[in-house]
Motif scaffolding. Sequence first.
Motif, PDB file in Angstrom:
ATOM      1  N   HIS A  28      31.935  -4.670  -7.037  1.00 18.32           N
ATOM      2  CA  HIS A  28      33.013  -5.198  -6.196  1.00 18.32           C
ATOM      3  C   HIS A  28      33.997  -6.130  -6.896  1.00 18.32           C
ATOM      4  O   HIS A  28      35.152  -6.185  -6.510  1.00 18.32           O
ATOM      5  N   ASP A  29      33.545  -6.865  -7.916  1.00 21.25           N
ATOM      6  CA  ASP A  29      34.491  -7.744  -8.605  1.00 21.25           C
ATOM      7  C   ASP A  29      34.796  -7.251 -10.018  1.00 21.25           C
ATOM      8  O   ASP A  29      35.195  -8.030 -10.881  1.00 21.25           O
ATOM      9  N   SER A  30      34.588  -5.957 -10.266  1.00 20.27           N
ATOM     10  CA  SER A  30      34.716  -5.453 -11.633  1.00 20.27           C
ATOM     11  C   SER A  30      36.052  -4.766 -11.880  1.00 20.27           C
ATOM     12  O   SER A  30      36.770  -4.408 -10.958  1.00 20.27           O
ATOM     13  N   LYS A  31      36.331  -4.575 -13.164  1.00 26.96           N
ATOM     14  CA  LYS A  31      37.528  -3.830 -13.570  1.00 26.96           C
ATOM     15  C   LYS A  31      37.356  -2.372 -13.159  1.00 26.96           C
ATOM     16  O   LYS A  31      36.237  -1.876 -13.066  1.00 26.96           O
ATOM     17  N   PRO A  32      38.490  -1.657 -12.917  1.00 26.75           N
ATOM     18  CA  PRO A  32      38.381  -0.262 -12.467  1.00 26.75           C
ATOM     19  C   PRO A  32      37.699   0.630 -13.506  1.00 26.75           C
ATOM     20  O   PRO A  32      37.791   0.372 -14.713  1.00 26.75           O
ATOM     21  N   ASN A  33      37.008   1.653 -13.008  1.00 30.10           N
ATOM     22  CA  ASN A  33      36.367   2.673 -13.853  1.00 30.10           C
ATOM     23  C   ASN A  33      35.437   2.097 -14.917  1.00 30.10           C
ATOM     24  O   ASN A  33      35.457   2.499 -16.075  1.00 30.10           O
ATOM     25  N   THR A  34      34.628   1.131 -14.499  1.00 36.29           N
ATOM     26  CA  THR A  34      33.622   0.559 -15.403  1.00 36.29           C
ATOM     27  C   THR A  34      32.194   0.810 -14.900  1.00 36.29           C
ATOM     28  O   THR A  34      31.238   0.472 -15.573  1.00 36.29           O
ATOM     29  N   HIS A  35      32.056   1.340 -13.664  1.00 35.30           N
ATOM     30  CA  HIS A  35      30.737   1.628 -13.110  1.00 35.30           C
ATOM     31  C   HIS A  35      30.664   3.119 -12.830  1.00 35.30           C
ATOM     32  O   HIS A  35      30.482   3.553 -11.697  1.00 35.30           O
TER      33      HIS A  35
ATOM     34  N   LYS B  64      13.949   7.055  -8.581  1.00 34.36           N
ATOM     35  CA  LYS B  64      13.795   5.653  -8.223  1.00 34.36           C
ATOM     36  C   LYS B  64      15.152   4.970  -8.271  1.00 34.36           C
ATOM     37  O   LYS B  64      16.036   5.367  -9.032  1.00 34.36           O
ATOM     38  N   ASP B  65      15.307   3.924  -7.463  1.00 34.86           N
ATOM     39  CA  ASP B  65      16.579   3.203  -7.398  1.00 34.86           C
ATOM     40  C   ASP B  65      16.663   2.187  -8.537  1.00 34.86           C
ATOM     41  O   ASP B  65      16.460   0.988  -8.335  1.00 34.86           O
ATOM     42  N   GLU B  66      16.940   2.687  -9.729  1.00 37.58           N
ATOM     43  CA  GLU B  66      17.046   1.784 -10.887  1.00 37.58           C
ATOM     44  C   GLU B  66      18.368   2.006 -11.595  1.00 37.58           C
ATOM     45  O   GLU B  66      18.643   3.097 -12.074  1.00 37.58           O
ATOM     46  N   PRO B  67      19.209   0.962 -11.663  1.00 36.09           N
ATOM     47  CA  PRO B  67      20.514   1.135 -12.308  1.00 36.09           C
ATOM     48  C   PRO B  67      20.377   1.296 -13.822  1.00 36.09           C
ATOM     49  O   PRO B  67      19.500   0.699 -14.443  1.00 36.09           O
ATOM     50  N   LYS B  68      21.227   2.139 -14.379  1.00 33.89           N
ATOM     51  CA  LYS B  68      21.258   2.305 -15.823  1.00 33.89           C
ATOM     52  C   LYS B  68      22.679   2.045 -16.316  1.00 33.89           C
ATOM     53  O   LYS B  68      23.613   1.969 -15.527  1.00 33.89           O
ATOM     54  N   GLU B  69      22.810   1.949 -17.596  1.00 30.99           N
ATOM     55  CA  GLU B  69      24.107   1.654 -18.203  1.00 30.99           C
ATOM     56  C   GLU B  69      25.161   2.722 -17.847  1.00 30.99           C
ATOM     57  O   GLU B  69      24.867   3.907 -17.834  1.00 30.99           O
ATOM     58  N   ALA B  70      26.376   2.264 -17.605  1.00 31.12           N
ATOM     59  CA  ALA B  70      27.470   3.183 -17.290  1.00 31.12           C
ATOM     60  C   ALA B  70      28.291   3.470 -18.549  1.00 31.12           C
ATOM     61  O   ALA B  70      28.061   2.874 -19.595  1.00 31.12           O
ATOM     62  N   LEU B  71      29.256   4.374 -18.410  1.00 31.04           N
ATOM     63  CA  LEU B  71      30.189   4.623 -19.509  1.00 31.04           C
ATOM     64  C   LEU B  71      31.125   3.418 -19.650  1.00 31.04           C
ATOM     65  O   LEU B  71      31.358   2.698 -18.684  1.00 31.04           O
ATOM     66  N   SER B  72      31.691   3.227 -20.826  1.00 26.71           N
ATOM     67  CA  SER B  72      32.695   2.180 -20.967  1.00 26.71           C
ATOM     68  C   SER B  72      33.993   2.687 -20.339  1.00 26.71           C
ATOM     69  O   SER B  72      34.166   3.894 -20.155  1.00 26.71           O
TER      70      SER B  72
END
Lengths: 477, 94
Positions: A28-35, B64-72
């Motif tokens: 919610h408080d992040s830069k666009p297209n980072t998640h 399972k509901d476990e977050p992993k690293e996203a793309l930059s």
Amino acid sequence: MDVKIGLECHAQLLTKSKLFCSCSTDYHDSKPNTHVCATCLGLPGALPVVNERAIRYGMKVALALGCEVQEEIIFYRKNYYYPDLPRGFQITQYDFPIAFNGLVRIESGGGDGGKEREIRITRVHMEEDPGRLVYIGTIDTAKYSLVDYNRSGMPLVEIVTEPDLKSPKEARIFLGKLRSTLEYLGVFDGDLEGAMRVDANISLEGGDRAEVKNISSYKGVERALSFEITRQKNLLRRGLKIQQETRHYDETRGITLSMRTKEFEHDYRYFPEPDLVRIRISDRIEEIKREIPELPDEKKKRFTSQYSITTEHANSLTYDINIADFYEEVASKIDMKLSATWIADVLKGELNYRSISMREASKRISTADFVAILRYLKDGVITERGATEIMREMLDRGGVKPEEIIKSKGLASIGSEEIEGAIDKVIKENEGAVEDYKVGKKEALNFLVGQVMKHTRGRAEPKEVRRLLVGKIESEF
Amino acid sequence: MLLKKEEIEHIGWLARTELSETEKELFEKQLSSILDYFAVLDELDTEDIEPTYHVIGIKDVVRKDEPKEALSQSEALRNAPKKEKGYIKSPRMF
């Protein structure tokens, strides 16, 4: 004229990762297209896998709304092209949703003693949230749109009602009740921006229905629907037909605009999502039922009987689970009626005025602080005005203790000697007013009380001042 | 089964694709023949057959509901033809 309103409410569920991929939901408080990842960006070859907790949360919602949870669920593709949908389809549910046939009771008068109404729930299902479109300027004047896929793939639970709501106000009350229930379940946070979005179907007696999309605030529902009713009434008055159509609600301008859509139900070409398999859910119903906590209606009943407070106070204290918990903690340490008054009537007002939530506020004013303030008040150390001032100061500044504020602002009530000194002085300085009072002009007394309050800088209890003043003046006869 | 010109235009609109008159004529023929080809299936008697929702019999696949690293952000935007301030630029759709 009869108005019928049905709502489709989309609520973001508080899972840690998205519905079909492992991207974090904390965007919610992040830069666009980072998640984002291959799955929620819709890149070729990516494989969606369902988040187990999201399904459990969806079932919890369905059960809390009194729905019949189904045996198995199946996900479908809903096909349409829109920039917020990177794959060209949304994964949602169709004829095998989580549940059907629920019921929500609302008090349509709002608050105390309104007549109770039953709003039927058609179905509850899961789907993924599309991305977010940002426009430079307004939606109908912007030259292009900017797309942020952080929201893409967020787990949504969609709650569809029957057209049982009869006014924009009822729609708002229903949404409030829904928000409250979802927050009690711990699966939703209504304070997050865009956490709840609503589409409304609305029709006037004898007319076709119009669908209003993009309502994203609780106040917005009432405003959007009122606008739409007026618009439809005006059409009818001019002898025009109301067309079945989809309209977009523009929150900043408070109006609805025709979306001139050419899509119909069959154009969505729903078909089972081949990348996901059916999931059996009926074997988890009993387990999830046990996880459902006391809900707003039950809590309200318990509050009125356990704490002997008014229905109005119980209503006000149970709407937000965080306020309810705060109250119970305070009421376990000090006078429960006094706590109810000070939380429902004073603290809630101060929160509204500052637009901060109880959860936020409790970081600045703990239940222990609150009990301390009420204790000082009860013991006559501070006046009611002083207590309010301490609360305000704590909410505004944070990180300060009631005692420091009493000291720094000189809020401690003063002893009776000092009050009497002030009264003598006021009587001497205002002979005219004293004479007026003696000849029967009662309002002169208010002036004198005010003068004493001024001399004591508000640290005396006005009722006490009035009593002493009357005693003094009358003994001089 | 012959598709009408308006149907071809509507399908084009659903795909947000502009079609030239020549293309419309071409797709009218092509799509119609595809439909005819599939119409063979309509001859089958499916009266007592349960609908198929998935071609393989696996069930209950969840994670399972476990977050992993996203793309930059730069990786995520790498293939975007137009971008602005970390967003992907797209035509206005209204």
